[in-house]
Design an enzyme around this catalytic site. Structure first.
Site, PDB file in Angstrom:
ATOM      1  N   HIS A  15     -46.667  84.337 126.312  1.00  0.00           N
ATOM      2  CA  HIS A  15     -46.686  85.721 126.818  1.00  0.00           C
ATOM      3  C   HIS A  15     -47.723  86.560 126.062  1.00  0.00           C
ATOM      4  CE1 HIS A  15     -43.849  88.683 128.981  1.00  0.00           C
ATOM      5  NE2 HIS A  15     -45.021  89.228 128.835  1.00  0.00           N
TER       6      HIS A  15
ATOM      7  N   GLU B  40     -43.189  82.885 120.244  1.00  0.00           N
ATOM      8  CA  GLU B  40     -43.159  81.440 120.508  1.00  0.00           C
ATOM      9  C   GLU B  40     -43.796  81.151 121.871  1.00  0.00           C
ATOM     10  OE1 GLU B  40     -40.776  82.952 117.754  1.00  0.00           O
ATOM     11  OE2 GLU B  40     -40.099  83.231 119.829  1.00  0.00           O
TER      12      GLU B  40
ATOM     13  N   ALA C 193     -49.170  97.298 120.390  1.00  0.00           N
ATOM     14  CA  ALA C 193     -49.106  96.211 119.402  1.00  0.00           C
ATOM     15  C   ALA C 193     -48.591  94.964 120.115  1.00  0.00           C
ATOM     16  CB  ALA C 193     -48.184  96.592 118.259  1.00  0.00           C
ATOM     17  N   VAL C 194     -49.444  93.951 120.151  1.00  0.00           N
ATOM     18  CA  VAL C 194     -49.049  92.686 120.779  1.00  0.00           C
ATOM     19  C   VAL C 194     -48.907  91.661 119.658  1.00  0.00           C
ATOM     20  CG1 VAL C 194     -49.602  90.953 122.507  1.00  0.00           C
ATOM     21  CG2 VAL C 194     -50.318  93.325 122.852  1.00  0.00           C
ATOM     22  N   VAL C 195     -47.691  91.149 119.517  1.00  0.00           N
ATOM     23  CA  VAL C 195     -47.387  90.232 118.410  1.00  0.00           C
ATOM     24  C   VAL C 195     -47.124  88.845 118.980  1.00  0.00           C
ATOM     25  CG1 VAL C 195     -45.825  89.750 116.478  1.00  0.00           C
ATOM     26  CG2 VAL C 195     -46.388  92.121 117.067  1.00  0.00           C
TER      27      VAL C 195
ATOM     28  N   PHE D 152     -59.721 101.181 123.098  1.00  0.00           N
ATOM     29  CA  PHE D 152     -58.750 100.080 123.044  1.00  0.00           C
ATOM     30  C   PHE D 152     -58.132 100.036 121.643  1.00  0.00           C
ATOM     31  CE2 PHE D 152     -56.798  96.336 124.495  1.00  0.00           C
ATOM     32  CZ  PHE D 152     -56.904  95.340 123.532  1.00  0.00           C
TER      33      PHE D 152
ATOM     34  N   PHE E 142     -48.594  95.948 128.461  1.00  0.00           N
ATOM     35  CA  PHE E 142     -49.046  95.574 129.810  1.00  0.00           C
ATOM     36  C   PHE E 142     -49.112  96.782 130.742  1.00  0.00           C
ATOM     37  CE2 PHE E 142     -50.058  92.312 132.810  1.00  0.00           C
ATOM     38  CZ  PHE E 142     -49.601  92.786 134.034  1.00  0.00           C
TER      39      PHE E 142
ATOM     40  N   ARG F 115     -51.803  96.461 109.298  1.00  0.00           N
ATOM     41  CA  ARG F 115     -52.763  97.263 110.066  1.00  0.00           C
ATOM     42  C   ARG F 115     -52.192  98.595 110.542  1.00  0.00           C
ATOM     43  NH1 ARG F 115     -53.534  92.299 109.935  1.00  0.00           N
ATOM     44  NH2 ARG F 115     -55.522  91.234 110.251  1.00  0.00           N
TER      45      ARG F 115
ATOM     46  N   PHE G  71     -42.936  98.889 123.055  1.00  0.00           N
ATOM     47  CA  PHE G  71     -42.665  97.526 122.587  1.00  0.00           C
ATOM     48  C   PHE G  71     -43.285  97.368 121.186  1.00  0.00           C
ATOM     49  CE2 PHE G  71     -41.464  93.377 124.542  1.00  0.00           C
ATOM     50  CZ  PHE G  71     -41.727  92.544 123.493  1.00  0.00           C
TER      51      PHE G  71
HETATM   52  O1  INI Z   1     -46.535  95.651 123.946  1.00  0.00           O
HETATM   53  C1  INI Z   1     -46.159  94.484 123.987  1.00  0.00           C
HETATM   54  N1  INI Z   1     -45.572  93.997 125.120  1.00  0.00           N
HETATM   55  C2  INI Z   1     -45.132  92.732 125.180  1.00  0.00           C
HETATM   56  N2  INI Z   1     -44.526  92.320 126.316  1.00  0.00           N
HETATM   57  C3  INI Z   1     -44.052  93.244 127.311  1.00  0.00           C
HETATM   58  C4  INI Z   1     -45.143  93.617 128.304  1.00  0.00           C
HETATM   59  O2  INI Z   1     -46.099  94.475 127.688  1.00  0.00           O
HETATM   60  C5  INI Z   1     -44.533  94.350 129.495  1.00  0.00           C
HETATM   61  O3  INI Z   1     -43.951  95.560 129.058  1.00  0.00           O
HETATM   62  C6  INI Z   1     -43.484  93.532 130.222  1.00  0.00           C
HETATM   63  O4  INI Z   1     -44.028  92.252 130.538  1.00  0.00           O
HETATM   64  C7  INI Z   1     -43.015  94.214 131.509  1.00  0.00           C
HETATM   65  O5  INI Z   1     -44.107  94.403 132.366  1.00  0.00           O
HETATM   66  C8  INI Z   1     -45.300  91.872 124.081  1.00  0.00           C
HETATM   67  N3  INI Z   1     -44.902  90.511 124.089  1.00  0.00           N
HETATM   68  O6  INI Z   1     -44.127  90.074 124.994  1.00  0.00           O
HETATM   69  O7  INI Z   1     -45.357  89.717 123.224  1.00  0.00           O
HETATM   70  C9  INI Z   1     -45.915  92.399 122.898  1.00  0.00           C
HETATM   71  O8  INI Z   1     -46.075  91.715 121.852  1.00  0.00           O
HETATM   72  N4  INI Z   1     -46.324  93.683 122.905  1.00  0.00           N
END
Ligand code: INI
Length: 150
Positions: free
Chosen positions: A85, A82, A77-79, A110, A54, A124, A21
């Site tokens: 999540h 809106e 990378a978690v962005v 981490f 996740f 980054r 992701f």
């Molecule tokens: O790695 C990420 N997963 C994200 N969501 C997916 C999550 O990690 C799981 O793969 C999904 O919920 C299925 O379990 C993100 N957002 O939704 O924002 C994100 O920014 N980065």
């Protein structure tokens, strides 16, 4: 007596768990981490790709349970979007990785960047600096420090 880990990679076995992701960012983090490991002599690296951040703790836990890695690097990378999540994912991944560190014997670094937008992420992951290289250095340091505690 001061104990600290060197950035020496010879003989280390490293596991990397990287999420797909936002892979515009995570593939840059991975490339820079691999560059760091190779330039410090690491020759034994296994890479595990997961859908999103996740899912990182599950695979990192399975690898730590096996006990045959000197250290594990979690890259993601978690962005912020809106929705809420972002916070859920970021918090749970951090908690999950911290839990593995305290439950098993393998250091898990981490390496998940949490940013407000893609530009911050790119800053980054290659524009201003690459956190992947820094996280790989931390991985080397912890792997070598752990060896000293035996
Ligand atoms: O790695 C990420 N997963 C994200 N969501 C997916 C999550 O990690 C799981 O793969 C999904 O919920 C299925 O379990 C993100 N957002 O939704 O924002 C994100 O920014 N980065």
């Amino acid at each position: 007596m001061i104990y600290e880990g060197e950035y020496k990679g010879e003989g280390l076995k490293i596991g990397i768990v990287v999420s797909r992701f936002n892979d515009l960012l995570t593939k840059e983090l991975l490339d820079s981490a691999l560059d760091c490991f190779k330039r410090h002599g690491v020759e034994d690296i296994d890479i595990f790709k997961v859908p999103g951040a996740f899912e990182i703790p599950f695979i990192a836990k399975e690898l730590a349970k096996k006990g045959n890695y000197d250290a594990i690097l979690a890259l993601g990378a978690v962005v912020k979007g809106e929705t809420y999540h972002f916070e859920l994912v970021a918090n749970e991944v951090a908690k999950g990785v911290a839990h593995i560190n305290l439950t098993y014997e393998t250091p898990v670094i981490f390496g998940v960047i949490t940013v407000d937008d893609e530009i911050q992420g790119l800053d980054r992951a290659g524009i201003k600096s690459n956190k992947g290289f820094e996280y790989a250095l931390a991985t080397l340091e912890m792997a070598n420090l752990k060896k000293k505690l035996k």
